[in-house]
Write a protein that holds these residues in place. Structure first.
Motif, PDB file in Angstrom:
ATOM      1  N   GLY A   1       8.518 -48.982 -33.675  1.00  0.00           N
ATOM      2  CA  GLY A   1       7.980 -49.897 -34.668  1.00  0.00           C
ATOM      3  C   GLY A   1       6.870 -49.323 -35.525  1.00  0.00           C
ATOM      4  N   ALA A   2       5.996 -48.510 -34.943  1.00  0.00           N
ATOM      5  CA  ALA A   2       4.902 -47.911 -35.721  1.00  0.00           C
ATOM      6  C   ALA A   2       5.464 -46.957 -36.775  1.00  0.00           C
ATOM      7  CB  ALA A   2       3.924 -47.186 -34.800  1.00  0.00           C
ATOM      8  N   ALA A   3       6.398 -46.111 -36.364  1.00  0.00           N
ATOM      9  CA  ALA A   3       7.042 -45.207 -37.321  1.00  0.00           C
ATOM     10  C   ALA A   3       7.844 -46.009 -38.343  1.00  0.00           C
ATOM     11  CB  ALA A   3       7.939 -44.220 -36.587  1.00  0.00           C
ATOM     12  N   GLY A   4       8.395 -47.145 -37.910  1.00  0.00           N
ATOM     13  CA  GLY A   4       9.133 -48.021 -38.816  1.00  0.00           C
ATOM     14  C   GLY A   4       8.244 -48.580 -39.916  1.00  0.00           C
ATOM     15  N   LEU A   5       7.041 -49.000 -39.558  1.00  0.00           N
ATOM     16  CA  LEU A   5       6.096 -49.499 -40.569  1.00  0.00           C
ATOM     17  C   LEU A   5       5.758 -48.411 -41.582  1.00  0.00           C
ATOM     18  CD1 LEU A   5       3.712 -51.641 -38.380  1.00  0.00           C
ATOM     19  CD2 LEU A   5       5.195 -52.472 -40.220  1.00  0.00           C
ATOM     20  N   ALA A   6       5.537 -47.200 -41.099  1.00  0.00           N
ATOM     21  CA  ALA A   6       5.254 -46.079 -42.005  1.00  0.00           C
ATOM     22  C   ALA A   6       6.451 -45.820 -42.915  1.00  0.00           C
ATOM     23  CB  ALA A   6       4.899 -44.831 -41.205  1.00  0.00           C
ATOM     24  N   ALA A   7       7.662 -45.919 -42.368  1.00  0.00           N
ATOM     25  CA  ALA A   7       8.870 -45.690 -43.167  1.00  0.00           C
ATOM     26  C   ALA A   7       9.062 -46.791 -44.213  1.00  0.00           C
ATOM     27  CB  ALA A   7      10.098 -45.591 -42.259  1.00  0.00           C
ATOM     28  N   VAL A   8       8.705 -48.036 -43.885  1.00  0.00           N
ATOM     29  CA  VAL A   8       8.770 -49.114 -44.874  1.00  0.00           C
ATOM     30  C   VAL A   8       7.850 -48.769 -46.044  1.00  0.00           C
ATOM     31  CG1 VAL A   8       8.152 -51.527 -45.333  1.00  0.00           C
ATOM     32  CG2 VAL A   8       9.503 -50.956 -43.309  1.00  0.00           C
ATOM     33  N   ARG A   9       6.649 -48.290 -45.745  1.00  0.00           N
ATOM     34  CA  ARG A   9       5.694 -47.931 -46.796  1.00  0.00           C
ATOM     35  C   ARG A   9       6.208 -46.757 -47.630  1.00  0.00           C
ATOM     36  NH1 ARG A   9       4.862 -52.083 -45.975  1.00  0.00           N
ATOM     37  NH2 ARG A   9       3.407 -53.025 -44.550  1.00  0.00           N
ATOM     38  N   ALA A  10       6.789 -45.775 -46.962  1.00  0.00           N
ATOM     39  CA  ALA A  10       7.229 -44.559 -47.653  1.00  0.00           C
ATOM     40  C   ALA A  10       8.499 -44.766 -48.474  1.00  0.00           C
ATOM     41  CB  ALA A  10       7.455 -43.441 -46.627  1.00  0.00           C
ATOM     42  N   HIS A  11       9.422 -45.619 -47.997  1.00  0.00           N
ATOM     43  CA  HIS A  11      10.752 -45.691 -48.607  1.00  0.00           C
ATOM     44  C   HIS A  11      11.113 -47.031 -49.237  1.00  0.00           C
ATOM     45  CE1 HIS A  11      11.464 -41.786 -46.846  1.00  0.00           C
ATOM     46  NE2 HIS A  11      11.158 -42.254 -45.648  1.00  0.00           N
ATOM     47  N   ALA A  12      10.354 -48.086 -48.962  1.00  0.00           N
ATOM     48  CA  ALA A  12      10.642 -49.426 -49.502  1.00  0.00           C
ATOM     49  C   ALA A  12      12.130 -49.779 -49.377  1.00  0.00           C
ATOM     50  CB  ALA A  12      10.171 -49.542 -50.942  1.00  0.00           C
TER      51      ALA A  12
END
Length: 134
Positions: A42-53
């Protein structure tokens, strides 16, 4: 029924099991998504949401250190209006009533019981993405 054109869309897969994540990414690529991003919790997922929208998220429920519910809670509490509406589809091995209730309260879109199939992914993503602009 004419399906949603996934060719203009991106999706994020959040799954802690590398093999399962790879299989899901392959299925989503084969469904025609423009981009399939991946994260291991989930933490990496949040970062990926920010990076890739991404246009949608397919997320495992049971992961460590940050599980699917933790990811969804942080996403919905982020303050970004887009995060409140981002379609999230949960993958689960079991439908724990307490987890289902919590996830629904946080706005999870759909649950897919593992193992996911191309048909279950397509149907869930078409439902969540139809009518949404890319």
């Amino acid at each position: 029924m004419i399906g949603t054109d996934f060719g203009t869309r991106s999706v994020l897969v959040i799954e802690d099991e590398a093999f399962t994540r790879m299989v899901l990414a392959k299925m989503l690529t084969n469904l025609g998504f423009k981009a399939v991003h991946q994260a291991g919790d989930g933490a990496a997922g949040l970062a990926a949401v920010r990076a890739h929208a991404p246009d949608a998220v397919v997320c495992d429920v049971e992961m460590t250190p940050v599980d699917g519910l933790g990811f969804l809670r942080a996403l919905r509490d982020s303050g970004d209006p887009r995060d409140r509406d981002l379609p999230v589809i949960f993958l689960t091995n079991r439908a724990d009533p307490a987890a289902v209730t919590q996830a629904r309260a946080l706005g999870v879109g759909t649950f897919i019981v593992k193992p996911a199939t191309p048909d279950s992914l397509r149907a869930s993503l078409e439902e969540k993405l139809s009518g949404r602009t890319a």
